[in-house]
Scaffold this motif. Sequence first.
Motif, mmCIF file in Angstrom:
data_model
loop_
_atom_site.group_PDB
_atom_site.id
_atom_site.type_symbol
_atom_site.label_atom_id
_atom_site.label_comp_id
_atom_site.label_asym_id
_atom_site.label_seq_id
_atom_site.Cartn_x
_atom_site.Cartn_y
_atom_site.Cartn_z
ATOM 1 N N HIS A 1 0.839 -1.197 0.000
ATOM 2 C CA HIS A 1 0.000 0.000 0.000
ATOM 3 C C HIS A 1 0.876 1.249 0.000
ATOM 4 C CE1 HIS A 1 -2.976 -2.976 1.238
ATOM 5 N NE2 HIS A 1 -3.908 -2.093 0.941
ATOM 6 N N ARG A 2 0.569 2.160 -0.916
ATOM 7 C CA ARG A 2 1.316 3.422 -0.996
ATOM 8 C C ARG A 2 0.582 4.487 -0.184
ATOM 9 N NH1 ARG A 2 6.254 3.496 -2.776
ATOM 10 N NH2 ARG A 2 5.684 2.588 -4.800
ATOM 11 N N PHE A 3 1.293 5.088 0.755
ATOM 12 C CA PHE A 3 0.719 6.098 1.639
ATOM 13 C C PHE A 3 1.281 7.445 1.198
ATOM 14 C CE2 PHE A 3 0.766 7.584 6.375
ATOM 15 C CZ PHE A 3 -0.322 8.402 6.141
ATOM 16 N N ASN A 4 0.417 8.317 0.640
ATOM 17 C CA ASN A 4 0.913 9.533 0.009
ATOM 18 C C ASN A 4 0.507 10.828 0.688
ATOM 19 O OD1 ASN A 4 2.221 8.169 -2.165
ATOM 20 N ND2 ASN A 4 0.199 7.811 -3.081
ATOM 21 N N SER A 5 -0.514 10.803 1.539
ATOM 22 C CA SER A 5 -0.983 12.072 2.111
ATOM 23 C C SER A 5 -1.436 11.873 3.542
ATOM 24 C CB SER A 5 -2.143 12.643 1.275
ATOM 25 O OG SER A 5 -3.283 11.800 1.400
ATOM 26 N N LEU A 6 -1.456 12.989 4.299
ATOM 27 C CA LEU A 6 -1.850 12.947 5.702
ATOM 28 C C LEU A 6 -3.302 12.523 5.867
ATOM 29 C CD1 LEU A 6 -0.135 16.185 7.113
ATOM 30 C CD2 LEU A 6 0.466 13.802 7.588
ATOM 31 N N GLU A 7 -4.157 12.833 4.868
ATOM 32 C CA GLU A 7 -5.569 12.479 4.976
ATOM 33 C C GLU A 7 -5.762 10.962 5.059
ATOM 34 O OE1 GLU A 7 -4.340 14.632 2.783
ATOM 35 O OE2 GLU A 7 -5.098 16.469 3.736
ATOM 36 N N GLU A 8 -4.788 10.217 4.563
ATOM 37 C CA GLU A 8 -4.925 8.760 4.572
ATOM 38 C C GLU A 8 -4.478 8.134 5.892
ATOM 39 O OE1 GLU A 8 -3.991 8.268 -0.230
ATOM 40 O OE2 GLU A 8 -2.509 7.699 1.270
#
Length: 981
Positions: free
Chosen positions: A379-386
């Motif tokens: 899983h790619r985690f790209n932003s704080l919202e996630e």
Amino acid sequence: MNEKPLSQLYLKDTEFQNLMQRRIFNVLLVASPYDTFMMEEDGRVDEQLYNEYVSLHLSSPPRIARVAHIGEALNVMEDRSIDLVIAMPGMDISETFIEAKNIKQRFPEVPIVVLTPFSKSVSRRLSQEDFSGVDYVFSWLGNVDLLLAIIKLIEDKRNADNDVLEVGVQMILMVEDSIRFYSSILPHLYKFLLKQSVIFSTEALNEHEKMLRMRGRPKVARDYEEAMELYAKFSDQMLGIITDVSFKRNGDKDSQAGLRFARYVRSKDPYLPIIVESTESGNRDKVGDFDGVFLDKTSKKLPVDLGKAIMGSFGFGDFSFINPNTGDEIMKVSSINELQKRVFDIPSSSLLYHACRNDISRWLYSRAMFPIADALRSHRFNSLEEAPAVKRLIFDLIVKYRKMKNRGVVAEFKKGRFDYYSNFARIGQGSLGGKGRGLAFIDSIIKKHPECDNFAGVSISIPRTVVLCTDIFDEFMAENDLYPMALSNASDEEILRVFLEAKLPARVRDDLKALTEVVDRPLAVRSSSILEDSHYQPFAGVYSTYMIPHVDDGEEMIRLLTDAIKGVYASVFYAESKAYMTATSNVIDQEKMAVIIQEVVGKDYDGYYFPSFAGVGRSLNYYPLNEELPEEGVAEVAVGLGKYIVDGGRALRFSPYPHKVLQTSTLDLALRDTQRELYCLNLNEISDDFKVDDSFNLTRKSVQDFKDTDALRLTVSTYDANDVFIRDSAAGPGRKVVTFANILRDGAFPLAEAVNFMLTEGQQAMQRPVEIEFAGNIENEGELNGRIYWLQIRPIIDRKEDVDEEVMGLPDEALLLKSGRALGHGMTDNVRKILYVRPQTFTSLHNSDIAAEIASINRRFVEHDEGYVLIGPGRWGSSDNALGIPVKWADIAGARLVVETALENFRIEPSQGTHFFQNLTSFGVGYFTVDPYGSDDFVDIDGLDSLPAEYESEHLRLVAFEQPLIIGIDGKKGNGVVKKP
């Protein structure tokens, strides 16, 4: 989040792809199914190995093939490539070394390692073996970490030149010639090194130098010259040295070799850490001149000391969550458990920082949590919202992983998951201990036999069980600083008091609270030490077992349970336990305590809780009667709690082929030699004042007290005094006689068949004779007539030693003692003294006084490490003074032969199957039954009386011979003799 998996794995540094070029891909493990199971269950070997290889970006961990016998090894090696053979000898140790030579001749490049149990008899056998066919011999103490250490040691030996000299991996040199100690130390050493590898796994990939220092390659030198050679070759890449003091130099034993070597090293390298281990405390003052760290090899906390010493140079791999803007640490987690608990507290910015760098997945890989690591990495985690979704993903993955891994095995205890249908769970990550492993092994046997769900109308299972693993014991001891008191000479009562005042780890208390909310029956809190029930030195019955009632007050229930656990922990350090340690040459660095918390089998009968029956069984019958055969086995069964049998009570003895039960063969025997009392847990008077005596809250009741209840259904008959007749029914007036006639003769309940099944399957799985414990309830539950709970399994010691037929065949006039019912096997020729109870003045009224007197004399024998022969009437070790002298093991620990005799006015059926017997046989102590009435048995009391006494009292005499006595026991035939000097 981007679902696309990462295209590349971490650890792609070119140099590291060159590490471990000569690896072990295929290991052939030669071990019985029981030994194999112990390794797999307690250590998860394949997982540990896989963790190590993934951390090096190597995709092919070793595969383990298994055969049950050394003779099968060549056939496997002819058909497939094998890189390492690890052999655990069966009953015949010599056969393993002989076959190893054959394998070596055919496959000279394949390393062969032999794992042998540790005992004095095995050490003697090893000294006579030819080691030319094996590369290493290790002492197997039941610690599965040793298997990983062996594989790593062989791999490191193969790859040292490249990895250390070319790449720069650091090396640790251990100089030790004692099989016993390097077998104990190496697993600890690798454990620390693997933890240090975790630190690298969670650091940035450019921390190259730090990573190199964390990848230690232990090398073992067994003499001075080998140590010098290794130091000369690898001195520039050496992380530290661990050395013994006394080992061979120039072919001869040099008591100062280690100090010489250390001083030489210090002259070459002023900063290299040096740890010196020695059994002689006088060497402590000699390490100062080279700034060494001294460890006492006889210390009861050697691994703790070793850990502290290594920690002075190495670090451990907690995961540090940092503030990406400042680099400051925000929080630290040390385990997967802690990560699960604290994942929702991680700041989103820190989580994004670490997730983008794959730090978390790498940390998980290092802990062998591969499915979680794979899923998280994909899983790619790209932003704080996630961030909230990622936190939930991590939490859910851990929960799912645990459920997946624990399915069909010993599950990790989870407060929210343990429910009525849970059967076997563990709290902690350490060992299950001997009894715990045995229970898990039993469960694996039962799972292979679906018929156990309905075995001729009854179910066979294990009780609902939770095990507090050994790491909880370690944490409890450390947090409360209990070792100074525990290892002191304080009384048992004082040790128990201090332990009861100590506190269990808070998280354990929470788990126990969840357990008590689910289980609504009394609980047995049993010891499960690492050494307990091991092959060659079972510690059966040494440590405490407490039974506690179920109470509705939740806080009171927790207090009872935690006090029981602390009581079991305290019993590790009681005087009798320390006597065991002395007798077995063990120290507490091997003796870690797990605790089994288990539902007590039984029912409530008017405030008294006990099972319909409890018993022990042996697959090898040392006392075959009439038409019985030794290999048919034997069992003893009683009404009520099994403590009655353990304490040597009048249990009913039968062969699993119950053609005839001796004790009920005549009316007189049935009335005289059957059970009259039973043990039960008193629910009416609940005591919370825990005592050293673990039976403080058990009650001994008369069988007759339950004649009007359902408790005795099918287990008793009724004596009709008017007709002088025993009627095989519990109904009607008259004395109730425990005969089990409805069960054993009429087949109303398949007890004999179930015992035979458990003994047969247990022996086949262990590949050696076994002893089992069981209990059950007779009831009507739909299709089932009741339940049998298989409580324990352990091996019976069957030493395969030569017996001198000439001694065994000597005429009576050449003998001091002769028995046709002898327990044990082999020859003894190092005993000169006999302590015997004077038959002329004997009366059972003085048995307690005689026991105390024997204990006093025995202490002097133990202090001087001297053996003796002990002779006396009735059952030794019985808690019933009417049956014999109530000694405990610590009271007779110096005896090499124990003899029970029959007097004309004191004739007791021989005891069998008790913990007392198990311990006697496990230490190689012979046990003779001498009944001169109707047999050829005899003791030459007149001859002993004619000798001058070294000690004499109203009840006892101690005599000595100028030359050693020769004791011979033929265990297969059951014959025993003591030859006159």
